[in-house]
Structures are given as structure tokens and as C-alpha cells.
Design a protein around this motif. Structure first.
Motif, PDB file in Angstrom:
ATOM      1  N   HIS A  71       0.858  -1.183   0.000  1.00 49.59           N
ATOM      2  CA  HIS A  71       0.000   0.000   0.000  1.00 49.59           C
ATOM      3  C   HIS A  71       0.902   1.243   0.000  1.00 49.59           C
ATOM      4  CE1 HIS A  71      -4.357   0.966   0.635  1.00 49.59           C
ATOM      5  NE2 HIS A  71      -3.825   2.168   0.739  1.00 49.59           N
ATOM      6  N   TYR A  73       0.629   4.255  -0.647  1.00 46.59           N
ATOM      7  CA  TYR A  73       0.097   5.532  -0.168  1.00 46.59           C
ATOM      8  C   TYR A  73      -0.733   5.323   1.106  1.00 46.59           C
ATOM      9  CZ  TYR A  73       1.465   7.354  -4.735  1.00 46.59           C
ATOM     10  OH  TYR A  73       2.181   7.730  -5.853  1.00 46.59           O
ATOM     11  N   CYS A  74      -0.189   4.596   2.065  1.00 50.37           N
ATOM     12  CA  CYS A  74      -0.964   4.218   3.257  1.00 50.37           C
ATOM     13  C   CYS A  74      -1.278   5.409   4.151  1.00 50.37           C
ATOM     14  CB  CYS A  74      -0.241   3.130   4.051  1.00 50.37           C
ATOM     15  SG  CYS A  74       1.160   3.717   5.011  1.00 50.37           S
ATOM     16  N   ASN A  75      -0.616   6.545   3.945  1.00 51.57           N
ATOM     17  CA  ASN A  75      -0.837   7.722   4.787  1.00 51.57           C
ATOM     18  C   ASN A  75      -1.751   8.742   4.119  1.00 51.57           C
ATOM     19  OD1 ASN A  75      -0.296   8.833   7.342  1.00 51.57           O
ATOM     20  ND2 ASN A  75       1.221  10.238   6.516  1.00 51.57           N
ATOM     21  N   ALA A  76      -2.436   8.353   3.042  1.00 50.45           N
ATOM     22  CA  ALA A  76      -3.233   9.306   2.267  1.00 50.45           C
ATOM     23  C   ALA A  76      -4.537   9.693   2.959  1.00 50.45           C
ATOM     24  CB  ALA A  76      -3.540   8.728   0.884  1.00 50.45           C
ATOM     25  N   GLU A  81      -7.412   3.581   2.357  1.00 55.57           N
ATOM     26  CA  GLU A  81      -6.611   3.438   3.575  1.00 55.57           C
ATOM     27  C   GLU A  81      -7.479   2.917   4.725  1.00 55.57           C
ATOM     28  OE1 GLU A  81      -4.819   4.665   0.687  1.00 55.57           O
ATOM     29  OE2 GLU A  81      -6.107   6.325   1.372  1.00 55.57           O
ATOM     30  N   THR A 104       5.186   0.788   2.217  1.00 58.21           N
ATOM     31  CA  THR A 104       4.675   2.125   1.928  1.00 58.21           C
ATOM     32  C   THR A 104       5.767   3.033   1.376  1.00 58.21           C
ATOM     33  OG1 THR A 104       3.655   4.097   2.897  1.00 58.21           O
ATOM     34  CG2 THR A 104       5.106   2.832   4.321  1.00 58.21           C
ATOM     35  N   ASP A 106       5.515   6.288   1.963  1.00 58.66           N
ATOM     36  CA  ASP A 106       5.398   7.491   2.794  1.00 58.66           C
ATOM     37  C   ASP A 106       6.581   7.600   3.748  1.00 58.66           C
ATOM     38  OD1 ASP A 106       2.759   8.455   1.889  1.00 58.66           O
ATOM     39  OD2 ASP A 106       2.046   6.563   2.720  1.00 58.66           O
ATOM     40  N   ARG A 138       8.758   5.253  -4.972  1.00 58.81           N
ATOM     41  CA  ARG A 138       7.321   5.407  -5.236  1.00 58.81           C
ATOM     42  C   ARG A 138       7.044   6.316  -6.428  1.00 58.81           C
ATOM     43  NH1 ARG A 138       3.400   7.728  -0.626  1.00 58.81           N
ATOM     44  NH2 ARG A 138       4.263   9.699  -1.383  1.00 58.81           N
ATOM     45  N   GLU A 142       3.789   7.202 -10.057  1.00 56.78           N
ATOM     46  CA  GLU A 142       3.005   8.433 -10.088  1.00 56.78           C
ATOM     47  C   GLU A 142       2.673   8.823 -11.528  1.00 56.78           C
ATOM     48  OE1 GLU A 142       5.186  11.246  -7.792  1.00 56.78           O
ATOM     49  OE2 GLU A 142       4.816  10.187  -5.898  1.00 56.78           O
ATOM     50  N   ARG A 348      -6.109  18.490  -3.799  1.00 56.57           N
ATOM     51  CA  ARG A 348      -4.850  17.800  -3.531  1.00 56.57           C
ATOM     52  C   ARG A 348      -3.652  18.626  -3.949  1.00 56.57           C
ATOM     53  NH1 ARG A 348      -5.982  13.010  -7.441  1.00 56.57           N
ATOM     54  NH2 ARG A 348      -6.541  14.893  -8.616  1.00 56.57           N
TER      55      ARG A 348
END
Length: 496
Positions: A71, A73-76, A81, A104, A106, A138, A142, A348
Motif C-alpha cells: 500500500h 500511499y498508506c498515509n493518504a 486506507e 509504503t 510514505d 514510489r 506516479e 490535492r
């Protein structure tokens, strides 16, 4: 005779070359097999020395099983999430011998900060520690890195990111919880992991292929392509080739969880996974919205329509403005003042902010700016207040794979008007106990007509729909998700 001799010599030469090529191919296949086998065993032996704390014996003396969640982008702080953290919590609560790990990207946040945000954003506290593997590559997944061939670029980039994850640790069970299907063969064939996935939406769908074939302009199908039969043919070929590879990668999964009927249909079609695919609805935290008093709306003098969605192109806020404008055409200036459209959402980045400005200009061009409000990045308490006051909950995204926002509006007691497609149509705004739970529309005319119908409902008719809608959304609770998730993962745990 000389000609016959030349022909015979030439045929003999071709025969020798043919067998030479066969030998070369066999040699390369053999070398590739040996190399693959060497890499596979090197990775698996190397994995035994990594993160030794994960291999400590559990309190029950059972064999420790490490479940890794991919995951990036686990802190999104989004709906995906919530699925991740509720899934981990359910495993930790039910299986004492399971240890969870999250891959992650992040890396700017610590593990403690990520878990703190999960508590603050979702009110989820994990009963046991979680190991984090921070990935540095990561940026390879993108979208902005690939202005053209975005799907292919991101998918190949996910293999790079997946390789970094594989080198960091090889879990017993690997679960892709963000839709990076091309990482599944890596962990299955090189890592030797049992692999599964939770698919929020397919990377490519048969609907996308159909739109390109029909030369239909959209946010992911530019007009420059739709106007050209040649470019359409090229894009269609690209999409079909990508869909084949995507299906090949996804079909490697030992089990497949999907979030809706719409996603289920596309994944079964593209991946050919048969009975391995199971619908597990995402967990929706609707407890606070359920506290809103439905009868308060009966006395409200504000006839407002509330939209809650990030200002992304696929959310189609333009259709909301056009539908609302069409609805207002039927009223005088004095009557128009009784109605208001409120667009609530988050931005965003700069592109999202620019999109809001474009929507403001559109409202001005449509002569409805006096009846439209934009609310950006509002607090949860403000959102609850607006939901308590609004009459209609508005959603316009075509092919929304599920629609957590739609569920939240129904729980809050709004008469919900959503797009007549995918999740809202097939799973959410379906009849409950034989009664209506809301309205569906597909273009500005049908949206305008539905708005008029909703505002013309009697108090009893409106209350009946809202009460029935609220009852129906209990299907999407956290407890229902946990039960479904554990029932799918349990057979995988028994394989270890």
C-alpha cells in the motif's frame, strides 16, 4: 546438374542454420531457467535474515505467519486506507500468530505518525504493532511521470517498486491492497509467497475499451484521439494489449477480493479468475452520520443540494452545475433563491485548485453563481452540519467503482441522487425491503428532473425514502467487512 547441386547445398545450409537456431534457443531457455531458479532461491534464502523480529514465536506457540500489505500511499487518509487499517485490525484481533507488515512509500512520516493519523482520521486503533517497510522508488508509480502511455508506465513502474519491496522482505502472504496487479507474479514466483489482492477498481476496464471504440470524449480519452480514426485504432490496440497483460498478471492471484458488483464483473472478465473472485464491500464509518436527526430536515427552510467529492476530473462537477442550471430554468428569479447547490471537496494540488476556479467561471457563465457555493477542505463537524441541513445528496461520477460518499450521504439522511452506473446503481441505491433508497440519473436533463421530483416529495414520502436508505447502508459496516475479509484470508493462512 550445377543448378541442382547449388539448390541442394543451399537447402543443406538452411537445415544446418535451422538446427543451430534451435540449439541457441534451447541454450537461452536453459540459461534463463537456471538464472530464474538461482534468483528465486537467493531471494528466499536472503529473506530469512531480514526483519528477524517478525519471525519471533507467537504467545500461542503457533507458527508465525507474516502478512504483507502493499500500500504505497498508506498515509493518504482516503477510503482505500480505511480498508487497509480495518483489514489489519481484523487479522490482529482474530489470529494471534499473524504479524502484519505494510510496504509504503510514505517515508517522510514515521510509523508512529502514520498510525496516529489512522487513529485521528478513521478512529482506528490497532491492538498490536505493525512493521513498516519504507520504499524510496514510489515516484515510479506516479501518473505525472508518464504524460503518455500512463497505464503502461505506472504498471511497469509498479514492478520497480514491487522489486524494492521484495528485496526488503518476503512475507508468507502478500496482499496488494492498492491495485498494483503487476506485483503479484513477482511475489508469487520469485518470493514464493501466497498472493491475494483487494481491488478497488480495475486499472483498465471493458467500459474504457468500449468508450475508445465508440470514440467517446472523456477525461481519459482526449478529443484529439476521438476525432482521428487512426489514433483511435492505435489507442484501442494499446488498450487491448495492456488489458491482456493486466489480466495475465492479475490471474496469478490465489484469491481476489473486490469492492463492488461492477468491479467484480470487470475483474472476472479481464482476469478469468472464476470463483476466486469474491465481493467484500469496503468498511464505511457511518456511525456519526447515523446520529443526524431525520426529522430536523422536515422543518428546514433551506432547499440545498450537497455534493461531497474531491475536485478531480472524474468526479464530473461540471455535470452538477449543468444539471442544477437546467433545474433552475423552470423557476422565476424569486423562486430560484430558495435553492442552493453546495460543492464540498478537497484540493490535492494546484491542478485541483485550478479546476475549482474553472468551475466558478462555469457557474458564472451559466448565470447560477448566486445559487452555488464552494466549500474547500471543510472540517468533519462542518460537513456534518451541512449534511444535517441539506435535502439532496448529489453524486455525478460515471462508473464510480463503489461510492463511499454515496453511502455516507444516505446514512446522514439525504435523499441521494447518484449517477446511474457502477457501484451506486448495482450495489448502493438498490431497493431495500422492496422500497426505494434514492434516485439515479445520467445526464443534465435526468438530473434536473430528479431534483424537481425530490423537492416535490411530500414530507412522508421523503422521510420514508431517507429512513429506508439509512437502514440499507448497515450492509456496509466495518463488522460486515471484517467478517467477509477474514473468511477470504483464512484459507490462505491454513496453507502456511
Amino acid at each position: 546438374m550445377e543448378l541442382a547441386q547449388i539448390i541442394n547445398e543451399y537447402l543443406s545450409f538452411l537445415s544446418e542454420m535451422f538446427w543451430l537456431l534451435i540449439l541457441i534457443c534451447i541454450f537461452f531457455i536453459f540459461v534463463s531457467f537456471v538464472l530464474f531458479t538461482f534468483i528465486k532461491y537467493w531471494i528466499r534464502n536472503r529473506a530469512k535474515t531480514l526483519l528477524p523480529q517478525l519471525r519471533e514465536t507467537s504467545a500461542t506457540r503457533e507458527k508465525t505467519v507474516v502478512v504483507g500489505f502493499f500500500h504505497p500511499y498508506c498515509n493518504a487518509g482516503g477510503g482505500g486506507e480505511r480498508v487497509l487499517w480495518v483489514a489489519i485490525r481484523s487479522l490482529q484481533n482474530r489470529y494471534p500468530n499473524v504479524k502484519c507488515l505494510v510496504y509504503t512509500g510514505d517515508f517522510e512520516a514515521s510509523g508512529e505518525e502514520i498510525l496516529y493519523k489512522a487513529r485521528q482520521r478513521f478512529n482506528i486503533t490497532l491492538p498490536k504493532p505493525v512493521e513498516f517497510v519504507f520504499l524510496r522508488s514510489r515516484n515510479w508509480v506516479e501518473a505525472r511521470k508518464y504524460p503518455i502511455f500512463t497505464l503502461l508506465g505506472q504498471s511497469l513502474g509498479s514492478v520497480v517498486l514491487g522489486w524494492e519491496a521484495l528485496m526488503a522482505y518476503v512475507p508468507d502472504i502478500y496482499i496488494d491492497s492498492m491495485g498494483y496487479a503487476f506485483t503479484l507474479p513477482l511475489f508469487k514466483y520469485l518470493g514464493g509467497s501466497i498472493v491475494g489482492c483487494y481491488v478497488h477498481y480495475p486499472t483498465i476496464s471493458t467500459d474504457m475499451l468500449q468508450r475508445v471504440s465508440d470514440r467517446e470524449t472523456g477525461f481519459n480519452n482526449a478529443s484529439i484521439v476521438t476525432r482521428s480514426s487512426f489514433l483511435t485504432s492505435i489507442k484501442l490496440l494499446y488498450y487491448r494489449m495492456f488489458a491482456y497483460c493486466y489480466g495475465l498478471a492479475g490471474s496469478r492471484s490465489d484469491t481476489v477480493m473486490v469492492n463492488s458488483t461492477w468491479t467484480y464483473g470487470h475483474i472476472k472478465s479481464l482476469w478469468g479468475v472464476g470463483d476466486k473472485a469474491v465481493i467484500v464491500y469496503p468498511p464505511c464509518d457511518i456511525s456519526e452520520f447515523m446520529k443526524i436527526d431525520l426529522t430536523d430536515k422536515q422543518n428546514s427552510h433551506v432547499q440545498s443540494i450537497l455534493s461531497v467529492a474531491q475536485f478531480r476530473p472524474e468526479k464530473n462537477h461540471r455535470l452538477q452545475l449543468e444539471g442544477f442550471c437546467k433545474f433552475l430554468e423552470k423557476y422565476s428569479k424569486k423562486e430560484k433563491s430558495k435553492y442552493k447547490l453546495i460543492l464540498v471537496g478537497g484540493c490535492r494540488d494546484q491542478k485541483d485548485s485550478q479546476r475549482v476556479e474553472e468551475l466558478r467561471k462555469l457557474a458564472d457563465e451559466l448565470n447560477i453563481k448566486d445559487y452555488v457555493e464552494f466549500k474547500l477542505n471543510v472540517s468533519f463537524e462542518d460537513l456534518k452540519s451541512m449534511m444535517a441541513e441539506a435535502t439532496i445528496g448529489l453524486h455525478t461520477m460515471r462508473d464510480e467503482h463503489f461510492g463511499i460518499g454515496v453511502v455516507e450521504m444516505m446514512a446522514a439522511g439525504l435523499v441521494t441522487l447518484a449517477h446511474d452506473s457502477a457501484g451506486p446503481k448495482l450495489d448502493i441505491l438498490t431497493p431495500y425491503d422492496g422500497q426505494s433508497t434514492g434516485y439515479l440519473a445520467s445526464d443534465k436533463e435526468t438530473y434536473a428532473d430528479s431534483m424537481e421530483n425530490i423537492f416535490n416529495l411530500s414530507q412522508k414520502q421523503s422521510l420514508d425514502i431517507r429512513e429506508n436508505a439509512r437502514k440499507s447502508v448497515t450492509r456496509f459496516s466495518e463488522s460486515e467487512f471484517e467478517q467477509g475479509f477474514n473468511s477470504v484470508v483464512e484459507p490462505l493462512l491454513k496453507l502456511n
